[in-house]
Scaffold this motif. Structure first.
Motif, PDB file in Angstrom:
ATOM      1  N   VAL A   1      22.537  62.440  16.782  1.00  0.00           N
ATOM      2  CA  VAL A   1      22.738  63.373  15.678  1.00  0.00           C
ATOM      3  C   VAL A   1      22.136  62.826  14.382  1.00  0.00           C
ATOM      4  O   VAL A   1      21.676  63.595  13.530  1.00  0.00           O
ATOM      5  CB  VAL A   1      24.242  63.687  15.492  1.00  0.00           C
ATOM      6  CG1 VAL A   1      25.021  62.452  15.044  1.00  0.00           C
ATOM      7  CG2 VAL A   1      24.439  64.820  14.501  1.00  0.00           C
ATOM      8  N   LEU A   2      22.090  61.509  14.238  1.00  0.00           N
ATOM      9  CA  LEU A   2      21.531  60.927  13.023  1.00  0.00           C
ATOM     10  C   LEU A   2      20.028  61.179  12.927  1.00  0.00           C
ATOM     11  O   LEU A   2      19.504  61.521  11.867  1.00  0.00           O
ATOM     12  CB  LEU A   2      21.831  59.433  12.961  1.00  0.00           C
ATOM     13  CG  LEU A   2      23.317  59.052  12.975  1.00  0.00           C
ATOM     14  CD1 LEU A   2      23.481  57.533  12.962  1.00  0.00           C
ATOM     15  CD2 LEU A   2      24.037  59.673  11.791  1.00  0.00           C
ATOM     16  N   GLY A   3      19.337  61.004  14.045  1.00  0.00           N
ATOM     17  CA  GLY A   3      17.908  61.327  14.061  1.00  0.00           C
ATOM     18  C   GLY A   3      17.671  62.795  13.797  1.00  0.00           C
ATOM     19  O   GLY A   3      16.701  63.177  13.124  1.00  0.00           O
TER      20      GLY A   3
ATOM     21  N   MET B   1      17.539  56.341   7.155  1.00  0.00           N
ATOM     22  CA  MET B   1      18.921  55.902   7.219  1.00  0.00           C
ATOM     23  C   MET B   1      19.112  54.746   6.241  1.00  0.00           C
ATOM     24  O   MET B   1      18.212  53.931   6.060  1.00  0.00           O
ATOM     25  CB  MET B   1      19.258  55.448   8.642  1.00  0.00           C
ATOM     26  CG  MET B   1      20.720  55.065   8.842  1.00  0.00           C
ATOM     27  SD  MET B   1      21.093  54.668  10.581  1.00  0.00           S
ATOM     28  CE  MET B   1      20.265  53.064  10.715  1.00  0.00           C
ATOM     29  N   SER B   2      20.277  54.671   5.616  1.00  0.00           N
ATOM     30  CA  SER B   2      20.558  53.592   4.689  1.00  0.00           C
ATOM     31  C   SER B   2      21.280  52.461   5.402  1.00  0.00           C
ATOM     32  O   SER B   2      22.243  52.694   6.149  1.00  0.00           O
ATOM     33  CB  SER B   2      21.421  54.083   3.523  1.00  0.00           C
ATOM     34  OG  SER B   2      21.586  53.060   2.564  1.00  0.00           O
ATOM     35  N   GLY B   3      20.828  51.233   5.204  1.00  0.00           N
ATOM     36  CA  GLY B   3      21.463  50.077   5.813  1.00  0.00           C
ATOM     37  C   GLY B   3      21.476  50.182   7.328  1.00  0.00           C
ATOM     38  O   GLY B   3      20.512  50.641   7.947  1.00  0.00           O
ATOM     39  N   SER B   4      22.596  49.778   7.924  1.00  0.00           N
ATOM     40  CA  SER B   4      22.753  49.913   9.372  1.00  0.00           C
ATOM     41  C   SER B   4      23.415  51.229   9.741  1.00  0.00           C
ATOM     42  O   SER B   4      23.790  51.447  10.875  1.00  0.00           O
ATOM     43  CB  SER B   4      23.579  48.738   9.919  1.00  0.00           C
ATOM     44  OG  SER B   4      24.851  48.693   9.305  1.00  0.00           O
ATOM     45  N   GLY B   5      23.509  52.137   8.790  1.00  0.00           N
ATOM     46  CA  GLY B   5      24.004  53.477   9.020  1.00  0.00           C
ATOM     47  C   GLY B   5      25.465  53.625   8.624  1.00  0.00           C
ATOM     48  O   GLY B   5      26.143  52.673   8.274  1.00  0.00           O
ATOM     49  N   SER B   6      25.884  54.913   8.642  1.00  0.00           N
ATOM     50  CA  SER B   6      25.169  56.012   9.263  1.00  0.00           C
ATOM     51  C   SER B   6      24.739  57.100   8.285  1.00  0.00           C
ATOM     52  O   SER B   6      24.392  58.217   8.709  1.00  0.00           O
ATOM     53  CB  SER B   6      26.064  56.638  10.328  1.00  0.00           C
ATOM     54  OG  SER B   6      27.251  57.166   9.725  1.00  0.00           O
ATOM     55  N   ALA B   7      24.765  56.842   6.986  1.00  0.00           N
ATOM     56  CA  ALA B   7      24.323  57.855   6.033  1.00  0.00           C
ATOM     57  C   ALA B   7      22.797  58.011   6.099  1.00  0.00           C
ATOM     58  O   ALA B   7      22.060  57.035   6.225  1.00  0.00           O
ATOM     59  CB  ALA B   7      24.743  57.480   4.624  1.00  0.00           C
ATOM     60  N   ILE B   8      22.358  59.260   6.015  1.00  0.00           N
ATOM     61  CA  ILE B   8      20.932  59.585   5.983  1.00  0.00           C
ATOM     62  C   ILE B   8      20.619  60.189   4.621  1.00  0.00           C
ATOM     63  O   ILE B   8      21.379  61.030   4.116  1.00  0.00           O
ATOM     64  CB  ILE B   8      20.567  60.607   7.085  1.00  0.00           C
ATOM     65  CG1 ILE B   8      21.066  60.136   8.460  1.00  0.00           C
ATOM     66  CG2 ILE B   8      19.058  60.843   7.105  1.00  0.00           C
ATOM     67  CD1 ILE B   8      20.403  58.900   8.993  1.00  0.00           C
ATOM     68  N   PHE B   9      19.528  59.759   4.009  1.00  0.00           N
ATOM     69  CA  PHE B   9      19.152  60.328   2.719  1.00  0.00           C
ATOM     70  C   PHE B   9      17.754  60.917   2.801  1.00  0.00           C
ATOM     71  O   PHE B   9      16.910  60.473   3.590  1.00  0.00           O
ATOM     72  CB  PHE B   9      19.221  59.281   1.599  1.00  0.00           C
ATOM     73  CG  PHE B   9      18.213  58.162   1.719  1.00  0.00           C
ATOM     74  CD1 PHE B   9      16.951  58.271   1.149  1.00  0.00           C
ATOM     75  CD2 PHE B   9      18.525  56.994   2.411  1.00  0.00           C
ATOM     76  CE1 PHE B   9      16.016  57.245   1.269  1.00  0.00           C
ATOM     77  CE2 PHE B   9      17.614  55.962   2.531  1.00  0.00           C
ATOM     78  CZ  PHE B   9      16.359  56.093   1.962  1.00  0.00           C
ATOM     79  N   GLY B  10      17.526  61.920   1.969  1.00  0.00           N
ATOM     80  CA  GLY B  10      16.206  62.530   1.845  1.00  0.00           C
ATOM     81  C   GLY B  10      15.791  62.575   0.389  1.00  0.00           C
ATOM     82  O   GLY B  10      16.628  62.822  -0.493  1.00  0.00           O
ATOM     83  N   ILE B  11      14.524  62.299   0.129  1.00  0.00           N
ATOM     84  CA  ILE B  11      13.956  62.407  -1.216  1.00  0.00           C
ATOM     85  C   ILE B  11      13.110  63.671  -1.255  1.00  0.00           C
ATOM     86  O   ILE B  11      12.208  63.850  -0.430  1.00  0.00           O
ATOM     87  CB  ILE B  11      13.107  61.173  -1.569  1.00  0.00           C
ATOM     88  CG1 ILE B  11      13.956  59.894  -1.451  1.00  0.00           C
ATOM     89  CG2 ILE B  11      12.529  61.303  -2.979  1.00  0.00           C
ATOM     90  CD1 ILE B  11      13.167  58.613  -1.715  1.00  0.00           C
ATOM     91  N   TYR B  12      13.411  64.550  -2.216  1.00  0.00           N
ATOM     92  CA  TYR B  12      12.769  65.857  -2.311  1.00  0.00           C
ATOM     93  C   TYR B  12      12.062  66.013  -3.660  1.00  0.00           C
ATOM     94  O   TYR B  12      12.403  65.316  -4.623  1.00  0.00           O
ATOM     95  CB  TYR B  12      13.825  66.967  -2.214  1.00  0.00           C
ATOM     96  CG  TYR B  12      14.432  67.159  -0.848  1.00  0.00           C
ATOM     97  CD1 TYR B  12      14.067  68.241  -0.040  1.00  0.00           C
ATOM     98  CD2 TYR B  12      15.383  66.276  -0.360  1.00  0.00           C
ATOM     99  CE1 TYR B  12      14.641  68.434   1.208  1.00  0.00           C
ATOM    100  CE2 TYR B  12      15.959  66.452   0.895  1.00  0.00           C
ATOM    101  CZ  TYR B  12      15.579  67.529   1.669  1.00  0.00           C
ATOM    102  OH  TYR B  12      16.136  67.715   2.913  1.00  0.00           O
ATOM    103  N   PRO B  13      11.115  66.942  -3.740  1.00  0.00           N
ATOM    104  CA  PRO B  13      10.587  67.287  -5.066  1.00  0.00           C
ATOM    105  C   PRO B  13      11.740  67.717  -5.974  1.00  0.00           C
ATOM    106  O   PRO B  13      12.748  68.250  -5.507  1.00  0.00           O
ATOM    107  CB  PRO B  13       9.643  68.466  -4.775  1.00  0.00           C
ATOM    108  CG  PRO B  13       9.262  68.306  -3.343  1.00  0.00           C
ATOM    109  CD  PRO B  13      10.470  67.730  -2.667  1.00  0.00           C
TER     110      PRO B  13
ATOM    111  N   PRO C   1      27.653  61.986   8.428  1.00  0.00           N
ATOM    112  CA  PRO C   1      28.331  62.798   9.439  1.00  0.00           C
ATOM    113  C   PRO C   1      29.649  62.226   9.936  1.00  0.00           C
ATOM    114  O   PRO C   1      30.224  62.743  10.888  1.00  0.00           O
ATOM    115  CB  PRO C   1      27.299  62.855  10.561  1.00  0.00           C
ATOM    116  CG  PRO C   1      26.593  61.541  10.468  1.00  0.00           C
ATOM    117  CD  PRO C   1      26.525  61.220   8.993  1.00  0.00           C
ATOM    118  N   GLY C   2      30.125  61.156   9.309  1.00  0.00           N
ATOM    119  CA  GLY C   2      31.404  60.593   9.701  1.00  0.00           C
ATOM    120  C   GLY C   2      31.329  59.589  10.832  1.00  0.00           C
ATOM    121  O   GLY C   2      32.355  59.076  11.283  1.00  0.00           O
ATOM    122  N   ILE C   3      30.134  59.279  11.300  1.00  0.00           N
ATOM    123  CA  ILE C   3      29.956  58.291  12.370  1.00  0.00           C
ATOM    124  C   ILE C   3      30.043  56.892  11.778  1.00  0.00           C
ATOM    125  O   ILE C   3      29.464  56.612  10.729  1.00  0.00           O
ATOM    126  CB  ILE C   3      28.595  58.489  13.065  1.00  0.00           C
ATOM    127  CG1 ILE C   3      28.580  59.820  13.818  1.00  0.00           C
ATOM    128  CG2 ILE C   3      28.275  57.334  14.004  1.00  0.00           C
ATOM    129  CD1 ILE C   3      27.209  60.212  14.323  1.00  0.00           C
TER     130      ILE C   3
END
Length: 269
Positions: free
Chosen positions: A220-222, A238-250, A169-171
Motif C-alpha cells: 500500500v505504501l508503494g 518515503m521518509s526515513g524507514s517509513g511509513s509516511a509518504i510525502f509528495g512535492i507538488y507545484p 496510512p497507520g502502518i
C-alpha cells in the motif's frame, strides 16, 4: 511555556555501512516541515508527563521529554520539577522524527525557561545522547547528515516555492527489521550533490534505500507513492524507514485525492 515541535522528512536516504557499535552509517538530507506537536511545560512540585491527541505508547517515565529533563537536571541540579503536557499530532513510528523533535524542543524550552545559557553546540551534544535524529531539531534547518544522522552540515535548500502532501496510512515499520533488510554500500553519487539539482530531476536519482524492502512488505505504501505521481507530484518518497509518504507538488497544485478515511493526511501549501 509552550513550544511547537515540527516534523522532518528525509529527501533521500542511503545506508552506507555498519558500525562497530552496532548502529549504521548513513547519509540523508533532513528537511523540516510545519506539521507540529504542542509541548507545554509548567513548574510543578514533581516531575510529571501527560499527553493528549494521538496516544503515546510506553511508560510515561521513559518518554523522551522526561529523559531530556533528567539529562539537563543531572548537570543543572537547580532545575525545578515540571509538569509536561504533550499534544501529539505528528504520527508516531512514521519516519517523521516526532519523538526526536519533542525531546529536542524540550531541551531548548528548558534552556530558555531556566536561562541556562547553553549555546546551540551544547544543545546538539545533549540531543545526541537522546537519539540519532534529535540533534537535527536543534538546528532545524535543511541539513546534509552522516554518521548515525548526528553529523550535520547545513545546506542551502529552499522548497518554499512548492507544496507538500504528507500521507501516513497507520502502518508501523519496525526500524530494526528495516535495517536488517539492507546490505550497506557506498552510493555512486552523494545526496549532497544530487539534492542541488532541480527538483524536477529528483524522481529517478534521489532514492531512499528503505523503500524497496518496506514496499515489498507493505504494498500500500508503494501505491500511495504512485498515486501521488499520478496526481501531479514532482517528487515523492518515503521518509526515513517509513511509513509516511510525502509528495512535492507545484505551488498550490495538490490534487484532491480520496484517501482511505483511516489515513492521516497533511497538506503544506
Amino acid at each position: 511555556m509552550i513550544v511547537f515541535p515540527n516534523c522532518k522528512i528525509n529527501l533521500g536516504l542511503h545506508v552506507t555501512g555498519r558500525r562497530p557499535d552496532g548502529f549504521h552509517d548513513l547519509e540523508t538530507i533532513f528537511y523540516p516541515l510545519p506539521v507540529n506537536d504542542a509541548l507545554e511545560v509548567i513548574t510543578h512540585t514533581q516531575l510529571q508527563f501527560e499527553s493528549s491527541g494521538i496516544p503515546v505508547p510506553g511508560d510515561a517515565a521513559d518518554n523522551l521529554c522526561i529523559r531530556a529533563f533528567q539529562l539537563l537536571q543531572a548537570d543543572f541540579p537547580q532545575l525545578q520539577p515540571v509538569n509536561i503536557h504533550l499534544l501529539k499530532n505528528i504520527p508516531i513510528g512514521a519516519g517523521l522524527g516526532g519523538g526526536s523533535a519533542d525531546a529536542a524542543f524540550m531541551l531548548q524550552l528548558l534552556n530558555q525557561k531556566y536561562q541556562l545559557g547553553l549555546p546551540e553546540a551544547a544543545l546538539v551534544n545533549y540531543a545526541a545522547q537522546l537519539g540519532s535524529d534529535c540533534p537535527f531539531f536543534v538546528v532545524n534547518k535543511p541539513c546534509y547528515a552522516t554518521g548515525r544522522g548526528e553529523i550535520m552540515e547545513e545546506i542551502t535548500l529552499d522548497l518554499s516555492g512548492y507544496s507538500f502532501l504528507l500521507v501516513h496510512p497507520g502502518i508501523h515499520v519496525n526500524t530494526g527489521w528495516a535495517f536488517k533488510q539492507l546490505i550497506p554500500g557506498t552510493p555512486v553519487h552523494s545526496l549532497r550533490e544530487m539534492i542541488q539539482l532541480p527538483v524536477e530531476e529528483w524522481k529517478d536519482i534521489v532514492t531512499n534505500d528503505f523503500e524497496a524492502p518496506v514496499f515489498r512488505a507493505h504494498s500500500v505504501l508503494g501505491a500511495i507513492k504512485e498515486q501521488m505521481y499520478a496526481s501531479g507530484a514532482i517528487y515523492a518518497a518515503m521518509s526515513g524507514s517509513g511509513s509516511a509518504i510525502f509528495g512535492i507538488y507545484p505551488k498550490n497544485k495538490i490534487a484532491d485525492i480520496l484517501w482511505d478515511a483511516s489515513y492521516r493526511v497533511f497538506t503544506i501549501r
